[in-house]
Design an enzyme around this catalytic site. Structure first.
Site, PDB file in Angstrom:
ATOM      1  N   ASP A 329       0.720  -1.164  -0.072  1.00  0.00           N
ATOM      2  CA  ASP A 329       0.203   0.220  -0.139  1.00  0.00           C
ATOM      3  C   ASP A 329       0.794   1.054  -0.080  1.00  0.00           C
ATOM      4  O   ASP A 329       1.800   1.036   0.674  1.00  0.00           O
ATOM      5  CB  ASP A 329      -1.021   0.137   1.522  1.00  0.00           C
ATOM      6  CG  ASP A 329      -1.945   1.319   1.380  1.00  0.00           C
ATOM      7  OD1 ASP A 329      -2.583   1.128   0.189  1.00  0.00           O
ATOM      8  OD2 ASP A 329      -1.922   2.089   2.225  1.00  0.00           O
ATOM      9  N   GLU A 358       1.418   0.651  -4.748  1.00  0.00           N
ATOM     10  CA  GLU A 358       1.084   1.835  -5.553  1.00  0.00           C
ATOM     11  C   GLU A 358       2.024   2.241  -5.941  1.00  0.00           C
ATOM     12  O   GLU A 358       2.943   2.711  -4.579  1.00  0.00           O
ATOM     13  CB  GLU A 358      -0.377   2.178  -4.554  1.00  0.00           C
ATOM     14  CG  GLU A 358      -1.464   1.267  -4.829  1.00  0.00           C
ATOM     15  CD  GLU A 358      -2.044   1.838  -3.282  1.00  0.00           C
ATOM     16  OE1 GLU A 358      -3.417   2.343  -3.745  1.00  0.00           O
ATOM     17  OE2 GLU A 358      -1.851   2.206  -2.411  1.00  0.00           O
TER      18      GLU A 358
END
Length: 648
Positions: A329, A358
Site C-alpha cells: 500500500d 502502488e
C-alpha cells in the site's frame, strides 16, 4: 508532558541489531523475551491470565543486552498466558504487546505466548502455492475477507471469516457457484487479500458493529481477530488463516497479502512509539510527524531497524504462513533501497514470490521522490511491479471524477494511453508518449513490472463508474463496456488484476470510498452472478484464453517490442495490433486484435490472408466462429480477435 517533536534527535546514532531473536519465543522449558529499545532506561514485563481483562499476576524487569536490546528468560511452561511490555525512557510509556507480537488476544491489547507447532493444519509441511516461470502468467483477484462471504446469499457458513474461503459446494438460492468454487470456476491464479494483519478500527469482540477495509495497522506480525471464529484465543486466528491458505493452495490458487507498512493508525499512541519514541516515523523540519500517507504519519523505511523490521515481518509471513507474495500500500512512500533489499531477502527464501505496489504517495514526504519507490522509478526495482493507473484512467476516466469518461465509455483520443497498457508500460517505439496525459515515457523495464487493472477496492466499482459517467446507458450497453474493459485488461501484456465481482458487474450503489461503509455496501452480492452470468462467462473464457496463449503474456520487453506491432492504420476511437504468436511459442502464428470504443461500427482491412474470428462482443471460441478475409467489421463498443486461418 512528553514532547512528541524529534528535530533534536539524530536517529542514525541509535545502535542497530541484526539478531533474529526479537520477540517472544515459547518452549516447554522456557519462554524468551527480547525487544529493541535503545532509549529505554527500564523495561517492565507483565504477565496476565486473560488477554483483555484482569490485573497482571507477575511482573519483572528485562535486563539490558547488546546493541540497544533488552531481554529476559522465564523458566517453565507459559503457553496460553498473555504479556505486555512497558518502557521507561525517563518517563513511563504505555503498556503494549511489542512490535514483534505474533499472537495476540482480542483487539491486540496483549500478546499471547503460544506453541506455533500447534497451529499447523494437517499435512501443512507439504503445503505450497503455484509458481510460474514469469509473473505475467498470473491473473490476480483482489478481495476482502469479509466482503467475500458476508452476504446472506453467499451460501457460506463462516460468513466474514478466514474459514469462509475453505468451504466448498457453496451456492446462493440461484444455484451458481460462490466462494472458493467461484474462484476455481473463474480460473484466477492468485487471490489478493486486503489487509489481514491486526488492525484497529473493528472491535474484535463485536465485529459486525463496524466495518473497515483494514488499512489502519496495529500489529504487523499478528492476524486480525475479527476474521477468526474466536478473537480471544490468538492461536485460533493463526490456525484458521493457515487453513485458508491451504485450501486455496490445494486448488492451485496463490495468496497475496496487502501490507500497509507506510503508516500506522495511531501515531503517538502506536506500538512503535511506545517502544522507541519517534524512531519508526519520518519527521518534518520542526520535528513533528510528516504525513505522506494522508493518515497522520509515515513510516521511516530507510532507517536501519525499520528496514529490518519490515523485512523480518515479510519473511515471517512467507515462512510461517506460506503466502505467495505481497502488495504494498502506497509503496511510493518507501525508499528504493528498502524495496530492493526486500526483494533480495525474499529471493533467498523463494524467488517465485510476487511483489507489487502502488507507485505513489498520498501527500508530500520529506524524502525526495528520486529516492522513493514511486512509479517512475519502477525500472530501478527489478521483479517488483507497480499499478498501471495510467491504463486504468484511460479505460474508464479519472478514478475520482464520477462524470469523466475513458476509452470504454466512448471518449476518443485515449488510444495512445490504451496502447501504453497493452504494451505493459515498457518502452515501445510505436507508442506516442506525447499524446498520453499522465506520463512522459514508459516506466516499466519488463512486463512483469506492470499491474494492469480497470478497478480495485478504491474508488467506484467499474459498473458504478460507468453508470455515473453514462447515466442514460442501458443495462445491456453497460454490460458491453464491462466486457470490453475485461478484454483489454486480460489480453494486454503485463499482469492483470481484477476487482472481486467485476466479473459480474459488482455495484456498491455508487459509493466511491467505501472503506468504512457497512456490509450492505461492501458485500459481494452473489445473486448478481446469476443476473450477469454472460459477463462472468466472458471473463472466464478471457482468462482461459490468456492461459492457453503465451502471445498475451510475453515475458520480456524485447519480445513485446519485436512481436507486438500496431499494424493497422489509425482510426479515432480504435486500437488494433498484431501479435507474432509463433515467436512467443504460441500455437497461433498470427493474431490480430481490434478494440472499438466508438458508438458506431468500424471496418478495418485485414493483414494478408484469411482469418478466423475467435472473439467478439459476446462470444469467445478458440475454434473460431467464422472465417473472414480482406476486411472485418467491428461492432460499437466491442472487440474482435482474429487468428490466421492457417491455424485450422
Amino acid at each position: 508532558m512528553r514532547n512528541w517533536k524529534f528535530n533534536h534527535i539524530d536517529f542514525s546514532t541509535y545502535p542497530g541489531y541484526s539478531g533474529k531473536d526479537l520477540g517472544v519465543f515459547w518452549s516447554p522449558e522456557k519462554t524468551t523475551f527480547k525487544i529493541w529499545a535503545p532509549t529505554a532506561q527500564m523495561v517492565e514485563l507483565r504477565l496476565y491470565k486473560d488477554g483483555v481483562h484482569g490485573e497482571s499476576y507477575y511482573k519483572t524487569n528485562l535486563q539490558k543486552k547488546e546493541n540497544g536490546t533488552w531481554g529476559t528468560i522465564l523458566t517453565g511452561d507459559y503457553e496460553g498466558k498473555f504479556y505486555t511490555f512497558r518502557v521507561n525512557d525517563g518517563e513511563w510509556l504505555d503498556e503494549v504487546a511489542g512490535i514483534y507480537a505474533r499472537c495476540v488476544g482480542a483487539n491486540g491489547l496483549r500478546g499471547m505466548i503460544y506453541n506455533p507447532n500447534t497451529t499447523n493444519p494437517e499435512e501443512w509441511v507439504f503445503d505450497n502455492g503455484p509458481r510460474y516461470n514469469s509473473f505475467t502468467y498470473a491473473v490476480i483477484y483482489e478481495t476482502h475477507v469479509r466482503d467475500f462471504s458476508i452476504a446472506e446469499n453467499s451460501g457460506i457458513e463462516n460468513k466474514g471469516k478466514f474459514l469462509g474461503f475453505t468451504e466448498e459446494g457453496t451456492r446462493p438460492p440461484e444455484g451458481v457457484k460462490t466462494g472458493i468454487d467461484h474462484l476455481k470456476e473463474l480460473g484466477v491464479t492468485h487471490v489478493h487479500l486486503l489487509p489481514v494483519n491486526d488492525f484497529v478500527t473493528v472491535d474484535e469482540e463485536k465485529p459486525l458493529e463496524k466495518y473497515n477495509w483494514g488499512y489502519d495497522p496495529m500489529h504487523y506480525n499478528a492476524l486480525e481477530g475479527s476474521y477468526a471464529t474466536d478473537p480471544y484465543d490468538g492461536r485460533k486466528r493463526i490456525v484458521e488463516f493457515k487453513k485458508l491458505v491451504k485450501a486455496l493452495h490445494a486448488n492451485g490458487i496463490g495468496v497475496i497479502l496487502d501490507v500497509v507498512f507506510n503508516h500506522t493508525y495511531y501515531a503517538k499512541e502506536s506500538v512503535f512509539n511506545q517502544i522507541v519514541p519517534g524512531y519508526f516515523y519520518r519527521q518534518k523540519e520542526d520535528g513533528s510527524f510528516s504525513n505522506a500517507s494522508g493518515c497522520g504519519n509515515e513510516v521511516a523505511s530507510e532507517r536501519e531497524m525499520v528496514r529490518k523490521y519490515i523485512i523480518d515481518t515479510l519473511n515471517y509471513w512467507v515462512e510461517e504462513f506460506h503466502v505467495d507474495g505481497f502488495r504494498f500500500d502506497l509503496m511510493g512512500i518507501h525508499d528504493l533501497k528498502t524495496m530492493q533489499e526486500i526483494r533480495k531477502s525474499l529471493d533467498k527464501i523463494d524467488r517465485g514470490l510476487f511483489l507489487y505496489g502502488e507507485g505513489w504517495a498520498a501527500d508530500q514526504s520529506p524524502m525526495p521522490e528520486s529516492k522513493r519507490a514511486v512509479k517512475k522509478n519502477t525500472s530501478a526495482m527489478r521483479r517488483i511491479a507497480s499499478f498501471n493507473d495510467d491504463f486504468r484512467d484511460a479505460l474508464k476516466g479519472n478514478h475520482g471524477d464520477k462524470k469523466s469518461k475513458g476509452f470504454i465509455s466512448g471518449l476518443n483520443l485515449r488510444e495512445e494511453a490504451i496502447k501504453f497498457g497493452i504494451t505493459a508500460a515498457v518502452y515501445h517505439p510505436q507508442v506516442n508518449y506525447g499524446y498520453i496525459d499522465t506520463v512522459e515515457t514508459a516506466w516499466a523495464a519488463e512486463p512483469d513490472q506492470c499491474i494492469n487493472y480497470v478497478s480495485c477496492h478504491d474508488n467506484y466499482t467499474l459498473w458504478d463508474k460507468l453508470k455515473q459517467s453514462l447515466p442514460k446507458a442501458t443495462d445491456e450497453d453497460l454490460r458491453k463496456r464491462v466486457k470490453l474493459a475485461g478484454a483489454l485488461v486480460l489480453t494486454s501484456q503485463g499482469v492483470p488484476l481484477l476487482h472481486a465481482g467485476v466479473d459480474f458487474c459488482r455495484t456498491k450503489g455508487g459509493n466511491g470510498n467505501s472503506y468504512k461503509s457497512p456490509d450492505s455496501v461492501n458485500q459481494i452480492d452473489w445473486s448478481r452472478k446469476n443476473e450477469y452470468l454472460d459477463v462472468f462467462e466472458y471473463f472466464q473464457k478471457l482468462i482461459q484464453l490468456r492461459k492457453n496463449h503465451p502471445a498475451f503474456r510475453m515475458t520480456s520487453a524485447d519480445a513485446i517490442r519485436r512481436d507486438l506491432n500496431f499494424c493497422a492504420e489509425y482510426k479515432i476511437g480504435v486500437v488494433s495490433y498484431c501479435l507474432d504468436g509463433k515467436a512467443a511459442g504460441d500455437s497461433w502464428s498470427k493474431v490480430f486484435l481490434i478494440f472499438n470504443g466508438n458508438e458506431e461500427e468500424v471496418e478495418l482491412p485485414l493483414p494478408e490472408g484469411r482469418y478466423k474470428v475467435v472473439a467478439d462482443a459476446n462470444s469467445i471460441n478458440e475454434e473460431g466462429v467464422k472465417v473472414v478475409e480482406d476486411t472485418v467489421v467491428v461492432e460499437p463498443i466491442s472487440l474482435k480477435i482474429l487468428v490466421h486461418a492457417e491455424n485450422g
